[in-house]
Each structure stands twice: as structure tokens, then as C-alpha cells.
Design a protein around this motif. Structure first.
Motif: not given
Length: 163
Positions: A4, A8, A12, A15, A141, A145
Motif C-alpha cells: 500500500k 492508502q 485505511e 476508515s 490497522i 481489524k
């Protein structure tokens, strides 16, 4: 999967904000109940994430932006996380969401203001170990997740009981 770009990675990381905001429609009782037996509540998880964001923002990212030595250091994660759960009992759901958005946005603003070279640059943290904003973003990140999976499973179970 292709690596990435820094842009990006930042997008992310960002997000997760609307995802967390989308959970605000859940009832307070659902925010306070454990995600699973013996696990943290949704509010506990959010405070845990927010306090890690706040810690790295204050102790690393602000320092990098200002050209100061980093004060972020490796610590007792269990104690930090236990304190996050205690903290969650002192704030409302709305305040937890507001603070999460605040610190996540601050991190994004710093990261977005830096060049790719600056984002990838290694700094020494308070323990003398390497720290880069890109690695931090990648690590968190992945952390987001992990918790998102837990939350989605819980939210689906809550929705099924109300259907």
C-alpha cells in the motif's frame, strides 16, 4: 497483494472512524455488555483503541512533527489495557466515540501533512527502538481489524436477538 502507498495506509487508518460512528445507533446496554462471555464490552474496546491512539499521538507523532525526541516507550500492555477498561466506566458512549474521532483525526492530520520520506523515516522511541509512522499505521490497522471482527460478530448477535 501489492504494498500500500502511504496515502492508502492513511485512508485505511481513517476508515475506522465512520465504522465506529455507525455503531452509535446501538443502545447503551449493548455498548456496556461483554462482546463475549468474559470479554470486554464495546465501550471498553473503543476506549482501549482511543487511549492507544492518544498515547501514540502525544508521545510519538506530535514529537516527530515538532522535531523532538519521542517519549513513547514499550510498557506493560496488560496494565495499560486494564486502565482503559476502568476509564471506559467513567465516560459515556458518546464521549468515547467523540474522543476516538478526535485522536484518530489528529493522527491522520499529522500523517497526511508529512512527506512519504518523513512517514517512512525511522526514529528512536523512548526505549531506543525504531519507530516509523508507516509501521505504526500498518500495526494499528491490523489491530483495528482484529477488534472490528469481534465487534461485527457481536453486532450481528445483538441484531439477531432483536429481530
Amino acid at each position: 497483494m501489492a504494498a500500500k502507498t502511504n496515502k492508502q495506509l492513511i485512508l485505511e487508518f481513517e476508515s475506522f472512524i465512520p465504522y465506529i460512528q455507525s455503531l452509535d445507533s446501538m443502545e447503551d446496554a449493548d455498548w456496556e455488555a461483554p462482546l463475549e462471555a468474559g470479554k470486554w464490552s464495546l465501550k471498553d474496546v473503543l476506549c482501549h483503541i482511543m487511549l492507544w491512539d492518544k498515547y501514540f499521538y502525544v508521545e510519538a507523532l506530535v514529537k516527530i512533527k515538532e522535531g523532538l525526541p519521542l517519549t513513547a516507550a514499550h510498557m506493560d500492555f496488560n496494565a495499560f489495557n486494564a486502565n482503559a477498561v476502568l476509564y471506559a466506566r467513567t465516560v459515556t458512549r458518546q464521549e468515547a466515540i467523540r474522543l476516538f474521532v478526535l485522536y484518530r483525526t489528529k493522527i491522520i492530520e499529522v500523517a497526511a501533512s508529512l512527506s512519504d520520506t518523513a512517514l517512512e523515516q525511522n526514529h528512536r522511541d523512548g526505549d531506543g527502538k525504531k519507530f516509523s509512522i508507516c509501521k505504526y499505521l500498518r500495526d494499528f490497522i491490523s489491530h483495528d481489524k482484529h477488534h472490528k471482527k469481534q465487534i461485527e460478530k457481536y453486532a450481528a448477535a445483538v441484531a439477531a436477538t432483536k429481530a
